[in-house]
Design a protein around this motif. Structure first.
Motif, short mmCIF file in Angstrom:
data_model
loop_
_atom_site.label_atom_id
_atom_site.label_comp_id
_atom_site.label_asym_id
_atom_site.label_seq_id
_atom_site.Cartn_x
_atom_site.Cartn_y
_atom_site.Cartn_z
N UNK A 1 -12.56 -9.20 6.40
CA UNK A 1 -11.41 -10.06 6.64
C UNK A 1 -10.09 -9.44 6.13
N UNK A 2 -10.08 -8.80 4.96
CA UNK A 2 -8.81 -8.22 4.50
C UNK A 2 -8.27 -7.15 5.43
N UNK A 3 -9.16 -6.39 6.10
CA UNK A 3 -8.67 -5.38 7.04
C UNK A 3 -7.96 -6.03 8.22
N UNK A 4 -8.49 -7.15 8.66
CA UNK A 4 -7.85 -7.88 9.77
C UNK A 4 -6.47 -8.37 9.35
N UNK A 6 -4.51 -6.98 7.12
CA UNK A 6 -3.62 -5.82 7.05
C UNK A 6 -3.14 -5.41 8.44
N UNK A 7 -4.04 -5.40 9.39
CA UNK A 7 -3.67 -5.06 10.76
C UNK A 7 -2.73 -6.11 11.34
N UNK A 8 -2.99 -7.38 11.04
CA UNK A 8 -2.10 -8.44 11.51
C UNK A 8 -0.72 -8.30 10.89
N UNK A 51 4.87 -0.87 5.86
CA UNK A 51 4.45 0.14 4.88
C UNK A 51 3.44 -0.45 3.91
N UNK A 52 3.72 -1.64 3.41
CA UNK A 52 2.79 -2.28 2.47
C UNK A 52 1.44 -2.55 3.14
N UNK A 54 0.15 -0.90 5.67
CA UNK A 54 -0.49 0.39 5.90
C UNK A 54 -1.12 0.92 4.61
N UNK A 55 -0.38 0.87 3.51
CA UNK A 55 -0.91 1.37 2.25
C UNK A 55 -2.11 0.55 1.77
N UNK A 56 -2.06 -0.75 1.98
CA UNK A 56 -3.19 -1.60 1.59
C UNK A 56 -4.41 -1.29 2.46
N UNK A 57 -4.19 -1.06 3.74
CA UNK A 57 -5.31 -0.73 4.63
C UNK A 57 -5.94 0.60 4.23
N UNK A 58 -5.10 1.59 3.90
CA UNK A 58 -5.63 2.89 3.47
C UNK A 58 -6.39 2.78 2.16
N UNK A 59 -5.95 1.89 1.27
CA UNK A 59 -6.60 1.73 -0.02
C UNK A 59 -7.99 1.10 0.12
N UNK A 60 -8.18 0.29 1.14
CA UNK A 60 -9.45 -0.40 1.33
C UNK A 60 -10.56 0.50 1.87
#
Length: 61
Positions: A1-4, A6-8, A51-52, A54-60
């Motif tokens: 769910x967190x990836x969704x 981030x993409x949203x 940017x935030x 994207x960085x959160x998605x990369x961190x996951x």
């Protein structure tokens, strides 16, 4: 769910940025350049959200 989420966030950032860039570029857009500073600030906020997200998605990963 967190990836969704981030993409949203990235999708919303792109849509908001496009909306306000078009408002600056085309004088007959929705807001009709009511406040140029508002357009610039909203573009900056949309870029920050992108940017935030994207960085959160990369961190996951």
């Amino acid at each position: 769910m967190p990836k969704v989420l981030c993409i949203a966030g990235m999708v919303v950032a792109v849509l908001v940025a496009i909306l306000f860039i078009l408002d600056l570029a085309l004088p007959a857009m929705m807001f009709r350049r009511a406040y140029i500073m508002m357009d610039i600030v909203m573009i900056i906020c949309a870029l920050a959200l992108g940017v935030v997200s994207w960085l959160t998605l990369k961190e996951q990963k």
